[in-house]
Design a protein around this motif. Structure first.
Motif, PDB file in Angstrom:
ATOM      1  N   LEU A 164       0.812  -1.215   0.000  1.00 19.01           N
ATOM      2  CA  LEU A 164       0.000   0.000   0.000  1.00 19.01           C
ATOM      3  C   LEU A 164       0.845   1.265   0.000  1.00 19.01           C
ATOM      4  O   LEU A 164       0.716   2.112  -0.877  1.00 19.01           O
ATOM      5  N   GLU A 165       1.715   1.411   0.969  1.00 20.66           N
ATOM      6  CA  GLU A 165       2.489   2.640   1.094  1.00 20.66           C
ATOM      7  C   GLU A 165       3.613   2.742   0.067  1.00 20.66           C
ATOM      8  O   GLU A 165       4.241   3.794  -0.070  1.00 20.66           O
ATOM      9  N   LYS A 166       3.836   1.676  -0.690  1.00 25.23           N
ATOM     10  CA  LYS A 166       4.839   1.703  -1.753  1.00 25.23           C
ATOM     11  C   LYS A 166       4.240   2.117  -3.093  1.00 25.23           C
ATOM     12  O   LYS A 166       4.987   2.348  -4.047  1.00 25.23           O
ATOM     13  N   LEU A 167       2.913   2.225  -3.181  1.00 28.88           N
ATOM     14  CA  LEU A 167       2.269   2.657  -4.423  1.00 28.88           C
ATOM     15  C   LEU A 167       2.713   4.080  -4.742  1.00 28.88           C
ATOM     16  O   LEU A 167       2.727   4.941  -3.861  1.00 28.88           O
ATOM     17  N   LYS A 168       3.071   4.340  -6.010  1.00 27.29           N
ATOM     18  CA  LYS A 168       3.535   5.672  -6.407  1.00 27.29           C
ATOM     19  C   LYS A 168       2.486   6.739  -6.107  1.00 27.29           C
ATOM     20  O   LYS A 168       2.827   7.866  -5.760  1.00 27.29           O
ATOM     21  N   SER A 169       1.235   6.391  -6.252  1.00 25.30           N
ATOM     22  CA  SER A 169       0.165   7.379  -6.073  1.00 25.30           C
ATOM     23  C   SER A 169      -0.261   7.547  -4.611  1.00 25.30           C
ATOM     24  O   SER A 169      -1.008   8.463  -4.297  1.00 25.30           O
ATOM     25  N   PHE A 170       0.227   6.704  -3.725  1.00 28.54           N
ATOM     26  CA  PHE A 170      -0.194   6.770  -2.326  1.00 28.54           C
ATOM     27  C   PHE A 170       0.185   8.115  -1.706  1.00 28.54           C
ATOM     28  O   PHE A 170       1.352   8.472  -1.626  1.00 28.54           O
ATOM     29  N   GLY A 171      -0.813   8.873  -1.329  1.00 24.96           N
ATOM     30  CA  GLY A 171      -0.597  10.171  -0.690  1.00 24.96           C
ATOM     31  C   GLY A 171      -0.324  11.320  -1.641  1.00 24.96           C
ATOM     32  O   GLY A 171      -0.170  12.461  -1.210  1.00 24.96           O
ATOM     33  N   SER A 172      -0.290  11.052  -2.944  1.00 23.54           N
ATOM     34  CA  SER A 172       0.060  12.111  -3.902  1.00 23.54           C
ATOM     35  C   SER A 172      -1.020  13.187  -4.021  1.00 23.54           C
ATOM     36  O   SER A 172      -0.748  14.279  -4.501  1.00 23.54           O
ATOM     37  N   GLY A 173      -2.238  12.895  -3.569  1.00 23.77           N
ATOM     38  CA  GLY A 173      -3.320  13.867  -3.656  1.00 23.77           C
ATOM     39  C   GLY A 173      -3.885  14.250  -2.310  1.00 23.77           C
ATOM     40  O   GLY A 173      -5.050  14.628  -2.195  1.00 23.77           O
TER      41      GLY A 173
END
Length: 142
Positions: A28-37
């Motif tokens: 989950l926290e390794k996803l590139k989009s995690f937290g980007s928005g």
């Protein structure tokens, strides 16, 4: 997999919910989009999803669960798939959406006013197709 809009919004906002941890586990926290928005609210992202549906990148399908609970799932259209593949190849290009009044109201309510357009990195070819779709939709509404 198909999801409602809650799962992608939670990923974009960096929410490590129990549901997301069940789906993605340690990734989950390794996803590139995690937290980007995370600077945008759930309401803003839902409004943006509506813009993507209107522009032809996503389509919604109504589903019913076993206990007669109705919900919508979102799926990428052909144009949406083009967006993802072309944006990774030519990230310098952009697609501009005119910001609808609803989104401006959300931004005003939440103290995050933006200029009158939302800029998304995108390819020129797909950008032209979206402009054609938006023009056609405007003509159909008249």
């Amino acid at each position: 997999q198909a999801y409602g809009m809650t799962v992608p919004i939670q990923i974009l906002r960096g929410s490590a919910t129990k549901k997301l941890k069940t789906i993605f586990g340690n990734r989950l926290e390794k996803l590139k989009s995690f937290g980007s928005g995370k600077q945008k609210s759930d309401r803003w992202w839902k409004c943006f999803a509506d813009m993507l549906v209107e522009a032809g990148y996503l389509v919604t399908e109504r589903k019913c669960s076993g206990n007669n609970f109705a919900f919508s799932i979102y799926k990428l259209t052909k144009l949406g798939h083009e967006f993802l593949s072309k944006a990774s190849i030519s990230p310098q290009s952009s697609l501009l959406f005119k910001v609808p009044n609803e989104m401006l109201a959300i931004e005003k309510d939440e103290g995050m006013l933006l200029p009158g357009s939302v800029k998304i990195k995108f390819s020129q070819k797909v950008s032209q197709k979206v402009q054609q779709n938006q023009t056609q939709q405007n003509q159909n509404q008249q």
